[in-house]
Design a protein around this motif. Structure first.
Motif, PDB file in Angstrom:
ATOM      1  N   SER A 193      -0.828   3.255 -10.331  1.00 47.22           N
ATOM      2  CA  SER A 193      -1.592   4.145  -9.779  1.00 47.22           C
ATOM      3  C   SER A 193      -0.790   5.569  -9.889  1.00 47.22           C
ATOM      4  O   SER A 193       0.381   5.513 -10.014  1.00 47.22           O
ATOM      5  CB  SER A 193      -1.837   3.697  -8.188  1.00 47.22           C
ATOM      6  OG  SER A 193      -0.508   3.550  -7.603  1.00 47.22           O
ATOM      7  N   ARG A 220      -1.253  -2.195  -9.193  1.00 43.02           N
ATOM      8  CA  ARG A 220      -1.686  -0.933  -8.312  1.00 43.02           C
ATOM      9  C   ARG A 220      -0.462  -0.269  -8.137  1.00 43.02           C
ATOM     10  O   ARG A 220      -0.452   0.787  -7.979  1.00 43.02           O
ATOM     11  CB  ARG A 220      -2.323  -1.657  -7.139  1.00 43.02           C
ATOM     12  CG  ARG A 220      -2.757  -0.606  -6.026  1.00 43.02           C
ATOM     13  CD  ARG A 220      -3.236  -1.559  -4.938  1.00 43.02           C
ATOM     14  NE  ARG A 220      -3.498  -0.788  -3.924  1.00 43.02           N
ATOM     15  CZ  ARG A 220      -4.491  -1.154  -2.881  1.00 43.02           C
ATOM     16  NH1 ARG A 220      -5.082  -2.212  -2.936  1.00 43.02           N
ATOM     17  NH2 ARG A 220      -4.709  -0.295  -2.180  1.00 43.02           N
ATOM     18  N   LYS A 237       0.838  -1.364   0.084  1.00 43.82           N
ATOM     19  CA  LYS A 237      -0.195   0.087   0.065  1.00 43.82           C
ATOM     20  C   LYS A 237       0.878   1.255   0.097  1.00 43.82           C
ATOM     21  O   LYS A 237       0.282   2.318  -0.404  1.00 43.82           O
ATOM     22  CB  LYS A 237      -0.938  -0.080   1.325  1.00 43.82           C
ATOM     23  CG  LYS A 237      -2.200  -1.047   0.939  1.00 43.82           C
ATOM     24  CD  LYS A 237      -3.025  -0.889   2.171  1.00 43.82           C
ATOM     25  CE  LYS A 237      -4.114  -1.947   2.197  1.00 43.82           C
ATOM     26  NZ  LYS A 237      -4.592  -2.329   3.359  1.00 43.82           N
ATOM     27  N   LYS A 250      -3.358  -7.929  -9.228  1.00 46.31           N
ATOM     28  CA  LYS A 250      -3.897  -6.967  -8.520  1.00 46.31           C
ATOM     29  C   LYS A 250      -2.750  -6.093  -7.761  1.00 46.31           C
ATOM     30  O   LYS A 250      -2.727  -4.655  -7.950  1.00 46.31           O
ATOM     31  CB  LYS A 250      -5.056  -7.312  -7.483  1.00 46.31           C
ATOM     32  CG  LYS A 250      -5.751  -6.225  -7.052  1.00 46.31           C
ATOM     33  CD  LYS A 250      -6.548  -6.955  -5.819  1.00 46.31           C
ATOM     34  CE  LYS A 250      -6.163  -6.619  -4.468  1.00 46.31           C
ATOM     35  NZ  LYS A 250      -6.759  -7.291  -3.393  1.00 46.31           N
ATOM     36  N   SER A 303       3.361   3.563  -4.687  1.00 49.99           N
ATOM     37  CA  SER A 303       2.433   3.940  -5.577  1.00 49.99           C
ATOM     38  C   SER A 303       3.003   4.660  -6.476  1.00 49.99           C
ATOM     39  O   SER A 303       4.312   5.390  -6.492  1.00 49.99           O
ATOM     40  CB  SER A 303       1.374   4.822  -4.881  1.00 49.99           C
ATOM     41  OG  SER A 303       1.746   5.777  -4.337  1.00 49.99           O
TER      42      SER A 303
END
Lengths: 479, 235
Positions: free
Chosen positions: A425, A421, A350, A417, A353
């Motif tokens: 992103s 991402r 997370k 996925k 990015s």
């Protein structure tokens, strides 16, 4: 020739120890990698450039292990080149870097010994040696997490391998009057073995060495160790160590085939393989750490290897092709993850990015590795997985074929996925310019090895040279 | 004769499972090293070449040099490594880390005692089954070593201190050593040496890691080592 490759690391360690110069660290590692590759090339050509210097009977290059040696050389050279770029950025003391080099050399030495050994006992010793040599490498950063990972690794693997030794002792019960652990003797006398002890010993050896290979349900060390180790070491662990454990299982499975006890062994291996796929499919979807995610992908691929071996027929060849592809692609994947870790200083998916905006070379390598590992054409893994599914259907195991396909699709979705991402992103990081500055410092040795390995993996998917086909067929001759 | 030693070896496992003092565990490792030595010696005593005359007669000595080498290796393996160096190293670790007891195991000691006794009993039962597969194997060795391995593995799972886990690992290796004696076949010396070296280095590395764990966490509880997870992972 074999002696050279087995003794060089010891000499190299001695030289580093005596002169204590920093440049020797990368120099010796690269030199060993080049030497390793030269020896492998000569081994493939079937020539010995040092015929006067014969090794003892415990080591030999034969049809079975030559391909494993070659894969190891290629991956090791790539890792050594990457390593010279990687260590430049590390702010460790020169003593610690020396220890890192000693242990890397010993690690490769023990894997080479495990691959080349012609005796079951000796290969056991070297497989255990790999655990001990790589423990320090996993613990290199000396954080709480790396202690935990190293502890679990040494402890779980040592117990697993000790159980494999129980298997070897049970095998000596089975051999009756034969007092030898050479694979050659074991193969030729396999028909006389007591099937009761032989089957029992296979259970122990499969679970014991399966621990080292990272097969579910004895895979628990693998995600921790791969995630915490420095990236070049993760690449070596995943792309070469697991292969050497696989070779030992392959060799022992050969005894089972010669003794006509293979039906039973195949069922066990099939169960472990599908369990590995299942575990990966369950865990990969929610994972928070991209290096852990790659480690789970290794478990999946080891599962595919063992499924291929268990099915027999054309799937055995597929499993060797898969091994080549997995080593090349997963090594480049882990090395690229090292670049990302350098830029972002985090392993959290997370927190990463906009990789494409910040460093597009790393980002494209990251995406290309994804395409390779999830077996989208022209990746070589597409061919191997296709052959395995074909073999499952030929054997009329439709449910297994559907399950195989379904689990692989889940893994594909989980991996894709996270990676899409991370790459595509928009960058939310306020420190974007700082990250760009860090990314600029990454030099060419940290890109080239991955590019070359991925090129190999994609070219082999389109065109497989004749000599390689013969090598692959010879590796699994008699299965 | 050797059956007495084997039974004592089995009983030492029961003692380990029922006490919480780590130094007592280490003392039991010393005892196990000595017992394994006597078991090996009892095995050697049955060989025709084994008498003191070979040490006096030069020709006989040279003729039996491989056997003598094997004997010396066994002495080195059991007495020097298993009964002296490893316990000495573990005692040093205990002193440094001040971890003297493993008090709160998952299962109270009394139940540990009962369960490990049952496992040992089952081992003896296995030893008495007369199935044709056992023809070349000494059943006493086989049953007891099986029990030792299982008790060790089980102790590893229930103990709370990392040091107890290492002790469990070493007792398991002792069980495997006993299993390898069950059949009258010798592994090549190089394999034996490699096995011994691996065991020694494994214990050494684990000992070093224990010190690091103590340094980092100020305690040797296994529960500290459960931070690496797949979900909610803090980097």
């Amino acid at each position: 020739m074999i002696n050279l490759v087995l003794l060089f690391p010891l000499v190299a360690c001695l030289i580093i120890y005596i002169f204590k110069k920093d440049f020797l660290n990368t120099c010796m590692l690269n030199l060993y990698a080049i030497l390793h590759l030269i020896v492998s090339i000569f081994a493939i050509l079937g020539k010995d450039f040092l015929p006067a210097w014969q090794s003892c009977s415990f080591f030999a290059i034969n049809q079975r292990n030559v391909l494993f040696l070659a894969i190891m050389s290629v991956v090791f050279l790539a890792v050594a080149i990457y390593n010279s770029g990687y260590l430049k950025g590390e702010s460790e003391t020169s003593q610690k870097l020396r220890h890192y080099t000693y242990m890397s050399l010993f690690f490769v030495l023990s894997m080479t010994g495990a691959i080349l050994s012609t005796n079951l006992g000796v290969s056991w010793v070297f497989i255990e040696g790999t655990t001990l040599a790589s423990a320090y490498l996993i613990y290199f950063h000396k954080t709480k997490h790396s202690i935990e990972a190293a502890w679990k690794y040494v402890f779980i693997c040592s117990i697993g391998i000790a159980l494999a030794f129980v298997g070897i002792i049970l095998l000596t019960f089975a051999t009756g009057s034969l007092n030898s652990l050479y694979f050659e003797d074991l193969y030729s006398n396999a028909k006389l073995f007591d099937p009761f002890w032989l089957k029992l010993s296979f259970v122990f050896i499969l679970f014991g060495i399966g621990t080292k290979m990272g097969l579910a349900p004895v895979h628990f060390w693998l995600p921790d160790a791969h995630a915490e180790a420095p990236s070049p070491i993760s690449a070596l662990l995943s792309a070469t160590l697991l292969n050497s454990a696989f070779l030992m299982i392959l060799n022992v499975f050969g005894i089972m085939i010669n003794a006509n006890c293979d039906t039973y062994a195949r069922i066990m291996m099939l169960a472990m393989g599908f369990l590995s796929l299942f575990i990966t499919a369950v865990f990969v979807y929610h994972i928070n750490n991209y290096k852990r995610m790659l480690a789970y992908s290794s478990i999946e691929n080891m599962g595919i290897l063992i499924i291929g071996l268990a099915l027999g027929g054309v799937a055995t060849i597929a499993s060797i092709i898969h091994l080549i592809g997995h080593s090349l692609i997963k090594a480049s994947f882990f090395l690229t993850s090292g670049n990302i870790l350098k830029i972002y200083s985090t392993r959290k998916i997370k927190s990463v990015s906009g990789l494409l905006c910040i460093d597009n070379k790393t980002a494209w390598l990251w995406i290309a590795s994804l395409i390779g590992i999830v077996a989208l054409p022209p990746s070589i893994l597409f061919i191997s997985e296709f052959m395995i599914i074909k073999e499952i259907i030929i054997q009329n195991k439709l449910i297994l074929a559907i399950l195989f396909f379904f689990l692989l699709t889940i893994v594909l979705y989980g991996l894709a996925k996270a990676i899409i991402r991370m790459s595509f992103s928009t960058s939310l990081d306020i420190k974007e310019s700082e990250l760009r500055e860090v990314a600029k410092k990454i030099e060419w040795p940290m890109f080239m090895p991955q590019i070359v390995m991925l090129l190999f993996a994609f070219i082999l998917g389109v065109y497989m040279p004749e000599w390689l086909t013969i090598l692959i067929k010879n590796t699994v001759l008699g299965f | 004769m050797e059956n007495i030693f084997i039974i004592l070896l089995g009983l030492s496992m029961i003692y380990i499972s029922s006490t919480s003092r780590l130094s007592a565990h280490v003392n039991m490792l010393v005892a196990q090293g000595w017992l394994l030595f006597w078991i090996c010696l009892a095995g050697f005593a049955k060989e025709p070449w084994f008498n003191f005359a070979i040490f006096a007669n030069k020709e006989a000595f040279i003729l039996n040099s491989t056997h003598v080498l094997g004997l010396l290796f066994v002495i080195f393996e059991t007495l020097v490594i298993k009964a002296y160096i490893i316990p000495w190293f573990l005692k040093k670790v205990i002193k440094k880390t001040h971890a003297h007891r493993d008090t709160d195991a998952n299962i109270p000691h009394f139940y540990c005692l009962v369960i490990s006794s049952f496992i040992l009993f089952a081992g003896f039962l296995v030893a008495n089954i007369a199935i044709p597969e056992f023809k070349n194997i000494n059943p006493m060795y086989f049953g007891t070593s099986l029990a030792i391995i299982i008790i060790s593995l089980w102790l590893i799972t229930i103990k709370h201190k990392v040091l107890s886990n290492v002790i469990g690992f070493i007792t398991m290796e002792n069980g495997i050593f006993l299993l390898s004696l069950a059949v009258a076949k010798e592994m090549p010396v190089i394999v034996n040496l490699g096995v011994l070296l691996d065991l020694f280095i494994a214990v050494f590395i684990l000992g070093m890691l224990i010190r690091e764990i103590d340094h980092e966490f100020h305690d040797l509880e296994v529960s500290h080592l459960s931070d690496l997870k797949d979900y909610e992972y803090n980097d």
